[in-house]
Design a protein around this motif. Structure first.
Motif, PDB file in Angstrom:
ATOM      1  N   ASP A  85       4.161   6.571  -0.244  1.00 23.22           N
ATOM      2  CA  ASP A  85       4.109   8.025  -0.204  1.00 23.22           C
ATOM      3  C   ASP A  85       4.623   8.643  -1.496  1.00 23.22           C
ATOM      4  O   ASP A  85       4.111   9.654  -1.964  1.00 23.22           O
ATOM      5  CB  ASP A  85       4.914   8.570   0.980  1.00 23.22           C
ATOM      6  N   ASP A  86       5.656   8.022  -2.078  1.00 22.84           N
ATOM      7  CA  ASP A  86       6.174   8.521  -3.351  1.00 22.84           C
ATOM      8  C   ASP A  86       5.126   8.422  -4.446  1.00 22.84           C
ATOM      9  O   ASP A  86       4.957   9.335  -5.244  1.00 22.84           O
ATOM     10  CB  ASP A  86       7.429   7.745  -3.764  1.00 22.84           C
ATOM     11  N   LYS A  87       4.413   7.301  -4.479  1.00 22.73           N
ATOM     12  CA  LYS A  87       3.375   7.109  -5.490  1.00 22.73           C
ATOM     13  C   LYS A  87       2.254   8.130  -5.283  1.00 22.73           C
ATOM     14  O   LYS A  87       1.766   8.731  -6.237  1.00 22.73           O
ATOM     15  CB  LYS A  87       2.812   5.690  -5.410  1.00 22.73           C
ATOM     16  N   TYR A  88       1.871   8.351  -4.040  1.00 23.13           N
ATOM     17  CA  TYR A  88       0.817   9.312  -3.737  1.00 23.13           C
ATOM     18  C   TYR A  88       1.233  10.720  -4.146  1.00 23.13           C
ATOM     19  O   TYR A  88       0.480  11.445  -4.775  1.00 23.13           O
ATOM     20  CB  TYR A  88       0.502   9.271  -2.236  1.00 23.13           C
ATOM     21  N   SER A  89       2.463  11.102  -3.815  1.00 22.27           N
ATOM     22  CA  SER A  89       2.945  12.442  -4.159  1.00 22.27           C
ATOM     23  C   SER A  89       3.018  12.644  -5.662  1.00 22.27           C
ATOM     24  O   SER A  89       2.770  13.742  -6.163  1.00 22.27           O
ATOM     25  CB  SER A  89       4.340  12.651  -3.556  1.00 22.27           C
ATOM     26  N   ARG A  90       3.334  11.604  -6.388  1.00 22.95           N
ATOM     27  CA  ARG A  90       3.488  11.708  -7.822  1.00 22.95           C
ATOM     28  C   ARG A  90       2.128  11.720  -8.535  1.00 22.95           C
ATOM     29  O   ARG A  90       1.938  12.421  -9.521  1.00 22.95           O
ATOM     30  CB  ARG A  90       4.329  10.534  -8.333  1.00 22.95           C
ATOM     31  N   ASP A  91       1.139  10.955  -8.029  1.00 22.21           N
ATOM     32  CA  ASP A  91      -0.118  10.759  -8.736  1.00 22.21           C
ATOM     33  C   ASP A  91      -1.234  11.731  -8.362  1.00 22.21           C
ATOM     34  O   ASP A  91      -2.160  11.903  -9.130  1.00 22.21           O
ATOM     35  CB  ASP A  91      -0.615   9.322  -8.522  1.00 22.21           C
TER      36      ASP A  91
END
Length: 67
Positions: free
Chosen positions: A58-64
């Protein structure tokens, strides 16, 4: 603007929950059922919150993702 809206919603929800807890003890049996419901919903919220904090995906998705 968005954060202000969330803060207002959180304050209203907290006040509503406090009023609900105070009001449900007028009838003891319904109060116990309501208290168990609040505890159950609270546990589900805590589980969802901890799952979100632990999720790297989820962190990667929110960042990218572009807004």
């Amino acid at each position: 603007m968005e954060k202000t809206g969330y803060i207002i919603l959180i304050i209203v929800a907290i006040v509503w929950i406090i009023a609900w807890i105070v009001g449900m003890f007028e009838n003891v049996w319904l109060g116990i059922i309501g208290l168990v419901t609040i505890v159950g919903l609270g546990l589900l919220f805590i589980k969802a919150f901890t799952d979100r904090l632990a999720s790297k995906k989820d962190d990667k998705y929110s960042r990218d993702v572009k807004k």
